[in-house]
Each structure stands twice: as structure tokens, then as C-alpha cells.
Design an enzyme around this catalytic site. Structure first.
Site, PDB file in Angstrom:
ATOM      1  N   THR A   1       0.877  -1.189   0.000  1.00 38.38           N
ATOM      2  CA  THR A   1       0.000   0.000   0.000  1.00 38.38           C
ATOM      3  C   THR A   1       0.905   1.227   0.000  1.00 38.38           C
ATOM      4  OG1 THR A   1      -0.109  -0.208   2.408  1.00 38.38           O
ATOM      5  CG2 THR A   1      -1.985  -1.058   1.166  1.00 38.38           C
TER       6      THR A   1
ATOM      7  N   GLU B   1      11.741  -5.932   8.446  1.00 43.23           N
ATOM      8  CA  GLU B   1      12.642  -6.469   7.436  1.00 43.23           C
ATOM      9  C   GLU B   1      13.984  -6.753   8.107  1.00 43.23           C
ATOM     10  OE1 GLU B   1      12.753  -4.088   3.850  1.00 43.23           O
ATOM     11  OE2 GLU B   1      10.574  -3.959   3.877  1.00 43.23           O
TER      12      GLU B   1
ATOM     13  N   ASN C   1       3.092   1.827  14.188  1.00 43.54           N
ATOM     14  CA  ASN C   1       4.140   2.448  13.369  1.00 43.54           C
ATOM     15  C   ASN C   1       4.276   3.940  13.673  1.00 43.54           C
ATOM     16  OD1 ASN C   1       4.945   0.089  12.254  1.00 43.54           O
ATOM     17  ND2 ASN C   1       4.258   0.513  10.165  1.00 43.54           N
TER      18      ASN C   1
ATOM     19  N   PHE D   1      14.324   1.406  19.842  1.00 43.62           N
ATOM     20  CA  PHE D   1      13.853   2.489  18.958  1.00 43.62           C
ATOM     21  C   PHE D   1      14.160   3.864  19.523  1.00 43.62           C
ATOM     22  CE2 PHE D   1      11.736   1.294  15.023  1.00 43.62           C
ATOM     23  CZ  PHE D   1      12.058  -0.043  15.070  1.00 43.62           C
TER      24      PHE D   1
ATOM     25  N   GLY E   1      20.212   9.182  15.206  1.00 42.47           N
ATOM     26  CA  GLY E   1      21.025   9.108  13.989  1.00 42.47           C
ATOM     27  C   GLY E   1      20.324   9.733  12.816  1.00 42.47           C
TER      28      GLY E   1
ATOM     29  N   GLY F   1      13.612   5.335   7.539  1.00 48.06           N
ATOM     30  CA  GLY F   1      13.241   5.295   6.122  1.00 48.06           C
ATOM     31  C   GLY F   1      12.531   3.987   5.861  1.00 48.06           C
TER      32      GLY F   1
ATOM     33  N   CYS G   1       7.813   1.457   4.983  1.00 45.78           N
ATOM     34  CA  CYS G   1       6.695   1.406   5.944  1.00 45.78           C
ATOM     35  C   CYS G   1       6.534   2.676   6.772  1.00 45.78           C
ATOM     36  CB  CYS G   1       6.849   0.199   6.859  1.00 45.78           C
ATOM     37  SG  CYS G   1       6.928  -1.343   5.941  1.00 45.78           S
TER      38      CYS G   1
ATOM     39  N   LYS H   1       5.783   6.277   4.976  1.00 45.10           N
ATOM     40  CA  LYS H   1       4.489   6.380   4.260  1.00 45.10           C
ATOM     41  C   LYS H   1       3.312   6.061   5.189  1.00 45.10           C
ATOM     42  CE  LYS H   1       3.438   1.821   3.233  1.00 45.10           C
ATOM     43  NZ  LYS H   1       2.264   1.082   3.615  1.00 45.10           N
TER      44      LYS H   1
HETATM   45  C1  UGA Z   1       8.649  -1.323  10.551  1.00 41.16           C
HETATM   46  C2  UGA Z   1       8.133  -1.737  11.929  1.00 41.16           C
HETATM   47  O1  UGA Z   1       9.239  -1.763  12.854  1.00 41.16           O
HETATM   48  C3  UGA Z   1       7.484  -3.115  11.873  1.00 41.16           C
HETATM   49  O2  UGA Z   1       6.954  -3.455  13.139  1.00 41.16           O
HETATM   50  C4  UGA Z   1       6.358  -3.076  10.844  1.00 41.16           C
HETATM   51  O3  UGA Z   1       5.755  -4.357  10.703  1.00 41.16           O
HETATM   52  C5  UGA Z   1       6.925  -2.660   9.496  1.00 41.16           C
HETATM   53  O4  UGA Z   1       7.554  -1.366   9.612  1.00 41.16           O
HETATM   54  C6  UGA Z   1       5.791  -2.588   8.513  1.00 41.16           C
HETATM   55  O5  UGA Z   1       4.973  -1.688   8.624  1.00 41.16           O
HETATM   56  O6  UGA Z   1       5.666  -3.482   7.679  1.00 41.16           O
HETATM   57  P1  UGA Z   1      10.798  -1.942   9.085  1.00 41.16           P
HETATM   58  O7  UGA Z   1      10.319  -0.891   8.139  1.00 41.16           O
HETATM   59  O8  UGA Z   1      11.239  -3.261   8.558  1.00 41.16           O
HETATM   60  O9  UGA Z   1       9.666  -2.252  10.175  1.00 41.16           O
HETATM   61  O10 UGA Z   1      12.049  -1.311   9.830  1.00 41.16           O
HETATM   62  P2  UGA Z   1      12.395  -0.825  11.308  1.00 41.16           P
HETATM   63  O11 UGA Z   1      13.227  -1.832  11.985  1.00 41.16           O
HETATM   64  O12 UGA Z   1      11.180  -0.357  12.006  1.00 41.16           O
HETATM   65  O13 UGA Z   1      13.302   0.457  10.979  1.00 41.16           O
HETATM   66  C7  UGA Z   1      12.742   1.570  10.311  1.00 41.16           C
HETATM   67  C8  UGA Z   1      13.755   2.663  10.196  1.00 41.16           C
HETATM   68  O14 UGA Z   1      13.979   3.284  11.444  1.00 41.16           O
HETATM   69  C9  UGA Z   1      15.121   2.260   9.676  1.00 41.16           C
HETATM   70  O15 UGA Z   1      15.540   3.204   8.708  1.00 41.16           O
HETATM   71  C10 UGA Z   1      15.997   2.305  10.907  1.00 41.16           C
HETATM   72  O16 UGA Z   1      17.337   2.589  10.591  1.00 41.16           O
HETATM   73  C11 UGA Z   1      15.367   3.435  11.696  1.00 41.16           C
HETATM   74  N1  UGA Z   1      15.586   3.384  13.152  1.00 41.16           N
HETATM   75  C12 UGA Z   1      15.109   2.337  13.875  1.00 41.16           C
HETATM   76  C13 UGA Z   1      16.229   4.432  13.790  1.00 41.16           C
HETATM   77  O17 UGA Z   1      16.652   5.407  13.146  1.00 41.16           O
HETATM   78  N2  UGA Z   1      16.405   4.392  15.138  1.00 41.16           N
HETATM   79  C14 UGA Z   1      15.942   3.358  15.878  1.00 41.16           C
HETATM   80  O18 UGA Z   1      16.133   3.380  17.119  1.00 41.16           O
HETATM   81  C15 UGA Z   1      15.291   2.308  15.238  1.00 41.16           C
END
Ligand code: UGA
Length: 459
Positions: A104, A171, A232, A273, A277, A281, A284, A287
Site C-alpha cells: 500500500t 525487514e 508504526n 527504537f 542518527g 526510512g 513502511c 508512508k
Molecule cells: C517497521 C516496523 O518496525 C514493523 O513493526 C512493521 O511491521 C513494518 O515497519 C511494517 O509496517 O511493515 P521496518 O520498516 O522493517 O519495520 O524497519 P524498522 O526496523 O522499524 O526500521 C525503520 C527505520 O527506522 C530504519 O531506517 C531504521 O534505521 C530506523 N531506526 C530504527 C532508527 O533510526 N532508530 C531506531 O532506534 C530504530
């Protein structure tokens, strides 16, 4: 159970493989025949740790098949009705569970989500639903989508039902998160008998997760859709909160990594989380917060989510702040400078470059006149396709050859472990910018590098 999975991207392919590994008989459906051929041969069409082994074994066992034809979800031998106009009697198989796992994305030029793939998947499935079948939505959708889908199923396939079962996998950890989720959420029909049936079928699908004690929350459709959007939004807010603190730390000469560490010890806050930094991005979080704001606006609740605009703005500011820091380190201009970028994927352990902060920064620096060379252990092919104007190299050494500055923008483990003394021999100037607070500043400074990071003191 007999299961079909519509949409075999980052979510669907992993879900299909994990369901087959649990012992279910699964058919994955996708309109992309190149992807289907790869999957059918037991090969993962994208990088996801653990998926290749799972796919290979499940395809070899015969429990997992793939097709481009939705009409084959119940029976792989169903002929094409265009070529066989007389309807062939179909056997009356056991009820199936059909998972909708299509994307989506954000609509072009708008905040709202494009739900056309969900609608199209349902449209293609409706003629093939049998009484007793359960359609299960896993895609992240604007609240209200499930109720509309249920109406369509009710009209076109009486006897079939809908449940909404949002997915929370990350991911890079998708196999683990599918096999051992934090929680399961079932959005069930309002009719109690239909809800009982849907719950029973989902309980059979997730029997092993439930037996392992995974918490289960059952609710109405709207709540289940909102759980995902809210989760999210919360995760994005937490990241932007600590990044806002980084801005204040920078202004006050404080260190945001120590601040985050100290805050995270409070169990009510927690350290997850809260990594400051370059920000979030991927396909998920960015958007999803925008789609959530757009949907709240349609519902007349826009004021409730105006804070998400700030969350988004803080996040986008990280990228320009990183570019500013790099320019500052290079003496005020990128012209004629060579910049090495470590990381292209939006996060480590993924080859996904959708809305990648790393590539966004690399492209901005290139536009401002630098020679930018990017490397990544898994995402180079995707990056090359999306950003052909950047230069790419396979190895860190090659990327950093004669570099005036090295930017670590995606914290792959091999970049965390780089030897500053060794890398120092490759670059022209020892300037390292740590976009993910993943390196030990002392170690790099002792090896003669200028170490800079967002929200941390200069020395
Ligand atoms: C995210 C959610 O964490 C999942 O629970 C959800 O199922 C998924 O979206 C989705 O909607 O399908 P994802 O996009 O795979 O998962 O990645 P994340 O691990 O959430 O990281 C997202 C971004 O945040 C990355 O760019 C990561 O580098 C950044 N991030 C994460 C930070 O900058 N700081 C943090 O402490 C954690």
C-alpha cells in the site's frame, strides 16, 4: 490448513514460506512472473536472512508452490476460462485461508495510501472463493478498508468471510518475527457466528505460535487496522523524539547517545527504537505516518495527528543536517571532493532501498558537486537501478580510495567492525561521519580521524 498468499513481496514471500514451514499447504500468488519463477525454484528474490533456506526446504517438500494465476489457488489444474469456456466442475475442497499481503505505497503527490493493489487482489480472488473460505488482510491499510472489503466479499461470495490480521514484522528479522511474533491481532466480523469461525480458522493457522504462548488480541476490523497504524506512528515518534533531542544536544554541546542510554534504563521508556542518527526510512514508517494523517483528516480527526507532521519533519531534517555536517567537515564546499558512503539500504540486513536515508544523503551531496561512491553488502543492485547517477563500488576499500570524507549511513555489522588504522591508509583525509552512532569515537580519534556524528560533541 490450505493457504494462499496474494502478493509475494517482502511480507508475502516470508509469510508463505513460514506458513509452509509450519506444515500448511501454501500457494503463493504474484503478478510478477520473474519473481514467481525465482520463488518456485526455491530462490529468494530479495535479501532476507533465513528466507533462502526456508524457501528451498518448503518448495522441495512440495508444501509450497507459486503461480501468477489466482484461479489456481484452490486447484493448480484449474484451466484458463478464456480457453475453456464451458465451466469445468471444480471439486468441493476444504475451506481455504487466503492472505492478502500486497503493498500500500504512498500515492503520488499525496499523503494518502494507494490501496489499489489491495482492491485488485480482492477483485481477482472473489470469483474463486468457495463458501467457508476466509480472506485475511495483512496489508497496512487506512481504517475502513476492511469493512469495505467485507461488504464486497458478502456480495460476491456469500459464505466466505473476512478477518484482518495486521503484520508487525521487521525487514531483516522477518522470518523470526513471523515465526515468533510479539502478538497476534485478529480483527473479526461483527456477526458472532462468523467471528467464531474466522477465529477458529486463524487459530489453526497460528496453532504453533499460540501454543508457544503468543498473546492474542481479538477485536473489530477498525481497531485491528488502527493497531498497525498506531504502532508504526509510535515507533516513528520515538525515533524522532530522540533525534529532536540530538538537535538540542548539538546546540547545548551535550551527547545524545549518553542521553538515550540514560533515558532507556527507565523501563517505562525503554532503549528500543531510541537510537539517534539519520532517522527512519523504508517502505513502511514514512508512508504509514503520512497515510495515517491523511485518513485521520478524512475522518475529521486531523487535529489528533498533527504531531506526526512534526515527527516527519524532524526525520527529514536529519538528512539535510547530515549533508550540512559533511560540508562543514570538508571546509564549506563539496566541489571537487570525493565522498565515500557506506550503506545504501534503508537499514542493515536488508536490500530494500525504498526511502533510504543513506541514498537520499548521497544524492544530495552529489547534487552539490561531490564525487560520491556508495557501497552496500546487499543493496547495490537495487541502488544502481534507482539512482544511476551515483557511483558504486563492491568493497569498502574501493569505495574509500582517496576519499576526502567517509560517511557511515547504514550500520551493517561489517562497517561497525572496520579497522580505522587500516582504512586510514586508503583515504585521502581521515574524516569519518557516523550517521548511525555505530562506531566508537575514541577508537577512530586515536587512529587520527576526525569523528563527527549528529547530536554529539565535536571532540
Ligand atoms: C517497521 C516496523 O518496525 C514493523 O513493526 C512493521 O511491521 C513494518 O515497519 C511494517 O509496517 O511493515 P521496518 O520498516 O522493517 O519495520 O524497519 P524498522 O526496523 O522499524 O526500521 C525503520 C527505520 O527506522 C530504519 O531506517 C531504521 O534505521 C530506523 N531506526 C530504527 C532508527 O533510526 N532508530 C531506531 O532506534 C530504530
Amino acid at each position: 490448513m490450505r493457504i494462499s498468499v496474494l502478493g509475494c513481496g517482502y511480507l508475502g514471500a516470508v509469510h508463505a514460506a513460514c506458513m509452509a514451514a509450519l506444515g500448511h499447504r501454501v500457494v503463493g500468488v504474484d503478478t510478477d512472473d520473474v519473481k514467481v519463477k525465482e520463488l518456485a525454484a526455491g530462490r529468494a528474490p530479495f535479501y532476507e536472512p533465513g528466507l533462502p533456506e526456508l524457501l528451498r526446504d518448503s518448495v522441495a517438500s512440495g508444501r509450497l508452490t507459486f503461480t501468477t494465476q489466482v484461479r489456481q489457488v484452490h486447484d493448480p489444474d484449474t484451466p484458463d476460462p478464456a480457453q475453456h469456456p464451458t465451466p469445468t466442475p471444480t471439486p468441493d475442497p476444504d475451506p481455504m485461508v487466503h492472505f492478502i499481503c500486497v503493498g500500500t505505497p504512498q500515492r503520488q503527490g499525496e499523503y494518502a495510501a494507494d490501496t489499489s493493489y489491495v482492491e485488485a487482489a480482492l477483485t481477482s480472488l472473489l470469483p474463486h472463493l468457495h463458501p467457508g473460505d476466509l480472506v485475511v488482510g495483512k496489508s497496512t491499510v487506512p481504517v475502513g478498508t476492511a469493512a469495505r472489503a467485507a461488504d464486497r466479499i458478502h456480495e460476491a461470495a456469500p459464505g466466505a468471510a473476512l478477518a484482518w490480521n495486521p503484520e508487525f514484522l521487521r525487514e531483516g528479522h522477518a522470518v523470526h518475527d513471523t515465526q515468533s511474533p510479539d502478538r497476534l491481532v485478529y480483527g473479526l466480523p461483527a456477526d458472532p457466528a462468523a467471528a467464531d469461525r474466522a477465529r477458529a480458522m486463524l487459530n489453526e493457522v497460528y496453532a504453533s505460535q499460540l501454543a508457544a504462548g503468543t498473546p492474542l488480541v481479538t477485536c473489530d476490523y477498525a481497531t485491528s487496522e488502527l493497531v498497525k497504524s498506531a504502532a508504526n506512528a509510535f515507533l516513528s515518534t520515538k525515533i524522532s523524539f530522540i533525534n529532536a533531542m540530538a538537535e538540542v544536544c548539538e546546540a547545548a554541546g551535550a551527547d545524545v547517545t549518553l542521553l538515550a542510554d540514560a533515558m532507556g534504563h527507565d523501563e517505562r521508556i525503554g532503549s528500543k527504537f531510541l537510537r539517534p542518527g539519520l532517522g527512519f526510512g523504508g517502505g513502511c514508517l514514512p508512508k504509514d505516518i503520512r497515510a495515517f494523517m491523511a485518513r485521520a483528516g478524512e475522518l475529521g480527526a486531523d487535529q489528533a495527528l498533527t504531531f506526526l507532521r512534526e515527527v516527519d519533519a524532524i526525520n527529514m531534517r536529519r538528512r539535510s543536517r547530515m549533508v550540512d555536517l559533511a560540508r562543514e567537515v570538508l571546509g564549506g564546499s563539496f566541489l571537487g571532493r570525493r565522498v565515500a558512503v557506506l550503506g545504501a539500504a534503508f537499514k542493515p540486513d536488508s536490500d530494500d532501498i525504498r526511502d533510504s536515508p543513506a541514498l537520499n544523503v548521497a544524492a544530495q551531496i552529489r547534487l552539490q558537486g561531490a564525487d560520491v561512491v556508495v557501497t552496500d553488502p546487499a543493496a547495490l543492485e537495487n541502488a544502481r537501478r534507482a539512482w544511476p547517477q551515483l557511483q558504486y563500488a563492491e568493497s569498502v576499500q574501493e569505495t574509500c580510495e582517496s576519499a576526502d570524507a567517509v560517511l557511515l549511513l547504514t550500520e551493517w555489522q561489517q562497517y561497525r567492525e572496520l579497522d580505522p588504522a587500516l582504512l586510514g591508509r586508503t583515504v585521502r583525509s581521515r574524516h569519518i561521519l557516523d550517521g548511525r552512532n555505530a562506531l566508537d569515537p575514541r577508537r577512530w580519534r586515536e587512529a587520527g580521524w576526525t569523528y563527527r556524528a549528529l547530536g554529539r560533541p565535536r571532540s
